[in-house]
Design a protein around this motif. Sequence first.
Motif, mmCIF file in Angstrom:
data_model
loop_
_atom_site.group_PDB
_atom_site.id
_atom_site.type_symbol
_atom_site.label_atom_id
_atom_site.label_comp_id
_atom_site.label_asym_id
_atom_site.label_seq_id
_atom_site.Cartn_x
_atom_site.Cartn_y
_atom_site.Cartn_z
ATOM 1 N N PRO A 96 -22.931 -24.513 -25.395
ATOM 2 C CA PRO A 96 -21.692 -24.894 -24.718
ATOM 3 C C PRO A 96 -21.940 -25.559 -23.368
ATOM 4 N N ASP A 97 -21.427 -26.784 -23.217
ATOM 5 C CA ASP A 97 -21.485 -27.473 -21.937
ATOM 6 C C ASP A 97 -20.444 -26.915 -20.975
ATOM 7 N N ASP A 98 -19.369 -26.374 -21.530
ATOM 8 C CA ASP A 98 -18.262 -25.886 -20.725
ATOM 9 C C ASP A 98 -18.049 -24.405 -21.004
ATOM 10 N N PRO A 99 -18.754 -23.539 -20.305
ATOM 11 C CA PRO A 99 -18.559 -22.101 -20.509
ATOM 12 C C PRO A 99 -17.160 -21.691 -20.075
ATOM 13 N N PRO A 100 -16.697 -20.531 -20.516
ATOM 14 C CA PRO A 100 -15.344 -20.094 -20.154
ATOM 15 C C PRO A 100 -15.134 -20.081 -18.646
ATOM 16 N N LEU A 101 -13.937 -20.499 -18.220
ATOM 17 C CA LEU A 101 -13.612 -20.521 -16.804
ATOM 18 C C LEU A 101 -13.363 -19.103 -16.311
ATOM 19 N N ASP A 102 -13.746 -18.852 -15.048
ATOM 20 C CA ASP A 102 -13.399 -17.562 -14.480
ATOM 21 C C ASP A 102 -11.940 -17.566 -14.041
ATOM 22 N N ARG A 103 -11.442 -16.407 -13.642
ATOM 23 C CA ARG A 103 -10.016 -16.260 -13.365
ATOM 24 C C ARG A 103 -9.564 -17.142 -12.211
ATOM 25 N N ARG A 104 -10.379 -17.218 -11.156
ATOM 26 C CA ARG A 104 -9.953 -17.987 -9.986
ATOM 27 C C ARG A 104 -9.876 -19.480 -10.295
#
Length: 682
Positions: A96-104
């Motif tokens: 994955p080039d785009d890992p899951p975004l954090d909450r902030r």
Amino acid sequence: MMLGAWVTVVTALVLVVPGALVGRRMTLPWPVAIAAGAPITFAVVSVFTVLYSAIGFEWNAVTALLAVVLTLLAGWAYAAVLGTRRLRGLTPEPTPDDPPLDRRATLALIGGVLVGAVIIAITCIRPLVNTAFAGLNNISQVWDSLWHASSLQWIHETGVGSALRMGELMNYDTHGFNYYPNTWHALGAVIMPLTGANPVELYNTYSPAVLAITVPFGVASLAYWFARHRFDANRSAVLAGAAAAVSALFPSLPYVEVQLTSVPNAVGVSIAPIAAMLVISAVRDRRRVLPAAVALSGVTATHPSGLILAGVIVVLWWLLEGLWRPAYGRLTDVLTLVVTGGITVVGIAPVVYGTISVADTNELPFFDFREEGIGVLKGLGQAAFNGTIPLEQHYPLWGLIILTLLGLGVLAWMRCWAGLAGWVVFVLVTANSVVALGALSYPLGAIGGYFYNSPHRLTFVVAMFSAAAAGLALGVIALAVARLVGGWLSSDERGRSARARWAMPAAVAVLMILIAGAGVVRYAADAQIASKERGGKYIGPDDLAAYHWLEGQPGARDSLILNNLDQGTGWIYPVTGLTPLFPFYRANDFSQRQRDLYWGVSMIGADPHIDQIVRDMNVRYVIDSPPSYWPFQNGVPDPENGVQGDPFLALRLHGAPGLAPVFRQGNVTIYRVDDAVLAPQG
């Protein structure tokens, strides 16, 4: 204003949620699926409106829901097939080039989109509620607005949503073929009963409501792509949120397009970067080939100009980046793009057929809006920094110019050459629409032709790149401030370290407040731009009074209203639902009896041939409301000198033997056909 807010909320849900669910079902991660929601939703609308019309199904809220369910099943089947052993090797799951975004980062992105959406919606809708005659029932005086409002009414009333059957609306008598990319209208027709708005109220609120979603989404997708050249996914999301918010400050993005009523074009163009990003990502993750093709077909069906923008972005990316850093090899990557394009062609088959069929009446490259006395340098400046018609009086906006230049500098620092090239290409195309650029004029004009070579439509494209770049500049500044403040607060003390973690959210919150404040400062000017053509020059309070008076008269709803299409009195259809002979400012494939009746209106009661047409077409009322839209349509006809003239002028001056005036207010007169004319002839 409450109705406007309700339409905006319903529009956001109906526009994004179905496509997001379908995208997620086709293996897209949730953030990508939500971003792609609008183009995928429009793709579903485009396919099923044509299909339903072919098999005799009506397009309405229930059948639209059925279309979503069927598409979800198709998406489930696609995901299942990809999971089989045979295809797993062809579509490997990449790192994955785009890992899951954090909450902030997620909150920053959502916050930016909401700030942009709220600014756009309020700036476009509030002026109508507070200052325009008739409030949300106000009539735009621009040519295309009548077509859009009538299309919403037509699809809602008849259930005919196919882009290939719009000739049935354009010409009451012949129903001659006409293609028009009407996914935007078909979706709006579904929203109408859900909101309780009438066709005019819906048109006036739905137009900015869609742009309030698609403009921030489209600009955010561009900014995220730009930012990923240097930053990680979380910081890129923060920059994308800043770009989404700042997009509402560019007057050429939502406000000019709302004023000039070219909303379907603006919607198609604003979602084009989302589809382009999906196509680019499909090279590395081939599971995205079908979602990318679906999104691209949705863009095209909304307006073909969006396909041009998406195509330019993908081609520039391939030439400047993809060719030199292939994912699986140059040939393999090209084959992926070819397959995506091939599936897209299948999805846009109705668009291709319709466009070819009406090509003789839509010679796009030959539209010319060039101005005399503008030099090349001035034309380039206007094109680059939002100064083309109708924004000359607002140019230059130095704040936006400085932010754009800073953003372009950031793009160069990030080595995002495709993004920079996209901005340059469309600056040149836009400048060429203002002043000829020598040897480049023809190829640039060929690209611009799909935007009618209209400066304001092309400036919209440039402004999307500029807004994304400006968002990068603001976001980078916010991140730098957060890092600096975080460094000051960080230490071994637990409490101070916790405060340091809040540096970035605080910096982003301050940035959003500043952008919202700038929206307040710009409100008066931008609201004036969005509501400029609302003064009743052609269709005003007297016309609305006449329409509402006529809808209560005996036989009006069961008969045909003879009107002068040049005067725009086709507005009687979306306002009241009554049926005019000409529901738009033009008609395709005039019949001979239409011509005879139109030019012989003053002979009703005196010419047996005209009277027979009146009986055959069941005409009971005639409405006259000068002036006509274009100057050559007014006054005495003079064909030898190129003056069409006004066929109702003789009626206005001398009356007609078989017509009796029954309503007169201002310039508007309604005539009733005498019973002697309507009586069967022995």
